[in-house]
Scaffold this motif. Structure first.
Motif, PDB file in Angstrom:
ATOM      1  N   THR A  49      34.111  36.905  42.495  1.00 36.84           N
ATOM      2  CA  THR A  49      33.123  37.256  43.512  1.00 36.84           C
ATOM      3  C   THR A  49      33.534  38.543  44.210  1.00 36.84           C
ATOM      4  N   ASN A  50      32.600  39.481  44.357  1.00 42.10           N
ATOM      5  CA  ASN A  50      32.932  40.744  45.017  1.00 42.10           C
ATOM      6  C   ASN A  50      32.633  40.693  46.515  1.00 42.10           C
ATOM      7  N   GLN A  51      32.861  41.818  47.190  1.00 42.38           N
ATOM      8  CA  GLN A  51      32.717  41.875  48.647  1.00 42.38           C
ATOM      9  C   GLN A  51      31.273  41.742  49.113  1.00 42.38           C
ATOM     10  N   LEU A  52      30.344  41.808  48.189  1.00 42.33           N
ATOM     11  CA  LEU A  52      28.939  41.612  48.528  1.00 42.33           C
ATOM     12  C   LEU A  52      28.504  40.164  48.316  1.00 42.33           C
ATOM     13  N   GLY A  53      29.435  39.322  47.869  1.00 42.28           N
ATOM     14  CA  GLY A  53      29.115  37.927  47.594  1.00 42.28           C
ATOM     15  C   GLY A  53      28.486  37.717  46.234  1.00 42.28           C
ATOM     16  N   GLN A  54      28.545  38.730  45.369  1.00 43.63           N
ATOM     17  CA  GLN A  54      27.952  38.643  44.043  1.00 43.63           C
ATOM     18  C   GLN A  54      28.963  38.119  43.034  1.00 43.63           C
ATOM     19  N   ARG A 111      42.678  33.322  51.470  1.00 44.99           N
ATOM     20  CA  ARG A 111      42.461  33.914  52.790  1.00 44.99           C
ATOM     21  C   ARG A 111      41.457  35.070  52.727  1.00 44.99           C
ATOM     22  N   ASP A 112      41.448  35.759  51.600  1.00 44.33           N
ATOM     23  CA  ASP A 112      40.535  36.903  51.456  1.00 44.33           C
ATOM     24  C   ASP A 112      39.158  36.410  51.031  1.00 44.33           C
ATOM     25  N   THR A 113      38.419  35.935  52.016  1.00 43.95           N
ATOM     26  CA  THR A 113      37.057  35.480  51.779  1.00 43.95           C
ATOM     27  C   THR A 113      36.138  36.683  51.580  1.00 43.95           C
ATOM     28  N   VAL A 114      34.903  36.424  51.206  1.00 43.80           N
ATOM     29  CA  VAL A 114      33.925  37.508  51.053  1.00 43.80           C
ATOM     30  C   VAL A 114      33.789  38.283  52.356  1.00 43.80           C
ATOM     31  N   LEU A 134      37.666  41.885  44.773  1.00 47.44           N
ATOM     32  CA  LEU A 134      37.361  40.616  44.118  1.00 47.44           C
ATOM     33  C   LEU A 134      38.199  39.452  44.648  1.00 47.44           C
ATOM     34  N   THR A 135      37.539  38.313  44.821  1.00 41.17           N
ATOM     35  CA  THR A 135      38.201  37.082  45.202  1.00 41.17           C
ATOM     36  C   THR A 135      37.703  35.958  44.310  1.00 41.17           C
ATOM     37  N   GLY A 136      38.386  34.831  44.370  1.00 46.41           N
ATOM     38  CA  GLY A 136      38.002  33.699  43.519  1.00 46.41           C
ATOM     39  C   GLY A 136      39.167  32.749  43.357  1.00 46.41           C
ATOM     40  N   SER A 137      39.306  32.191  42.177  1.00 46.62           N
ATOM     41  CA  SER A 137      40.385  31.262  41.888  1.00 46.62           C
ATOM     42  C   SER A 137      41.721  31.997  41.802  1.00 46.62           C
TER      43      SER A 137
END
Length: 223
Positions: A49-54, A111-114, A134-137
């Protein structure tokens, strides 16, 4: 830097970045002759997931050269410098953002949420057109870091006590092959990777009419 690239191509000197991480050598039998072909590692697909929530994957970046780093938003040491240097590279391609995709994988994705990534991107004026945080698993990101991008030699399973922290930038060509590692804190390395991005994108087109003119436009910021 743009002048040096144009000068190299104008003299038919093409310092094309090499390939990294050979995986096997295939034996080819053709017309009674035997030849050998080295098969190099390719980055596998992922879904993050990127910083735009996509939700994004490699399929969303087809036809682009990729530049990758690993960071976290609360990092007080190397990450701010890494991000500022990547910002310089993005600025060099501001008029040609379809050539390059920058990917910054959070090594602290829990910790690094969108929302945190979005704020970090705002603070550093990251243009999401060709730069995704990018964040995720955590397990997926750490597996990618170790077994696809090869930025860490330490062993780990992406668990709560596992941690990766690196200054490396990884350059990936349009086919998913690794073509370079660079110290993201070194200004000379930043200049080199900026040039290598253009070379990877254009190397196969160097004999096309108007190629030198195209390179000049790329680095002058013209469309």
């Amino acid at each position: 830097m743009g002048y040096l690239i144009v000068d190299h191509y104008g003299k038919n000197v093409v310092p094309v970045p090499g390939y990294y991480i050979p995986e096997r050598i295939d034996t080819i039998h053709e017309n009674g002759k035997v030849s050998y072909d080295t098969v190099f590692h390719k980055i596998r697909d992922f879904h993050l997931t990127n910083q735009l929530g996509q939700q994004v994957s490699l399929k969303d970046m087809e036809g682009k050269v990729l530049l990758v780093d690993f960071f976290f938003t609360s990092c007080p040491s190397i990450c701010p410098t890494l991000t500022k240097n990547l910002k310089k590279i993005q600025g060099a391609y501001v008029k040609n953002d379809s050539l390059l995709q920058i990917l910054s994988f959070s090594v602290d994705p829990e910790r690094d949420t969108v929302d945190k990534l979005r704020k970090y991107a705002y603070d550093y004026q990251v243009n999401p057109d060709n730069w995704w945080l990018l964040t995720g698993s955590k397990k997926e990101i750490y597996d990618l870091a170790r077994n696809d991008f090869f930025v860490s030699v330490t062993k780990g399973d992406g668990g709560p006590d596992d941690f990766i922290h690196t200054e490396k930038l990884v350059l990936i060509d349009k086919n998913g092959n690794i073509r370079g590692y660079y110290n993201g804190l070194d200004s000379n390395a930043i200049k080199k990777v900026a040039g290598d991005i253009a070379i990877l994108h254009l190397a196969k087109e160097r004999h096309r009419p108007g190629f030198i003119a195209f390179l000049k436009k790329l680095f002058s910021g013209e469309k």
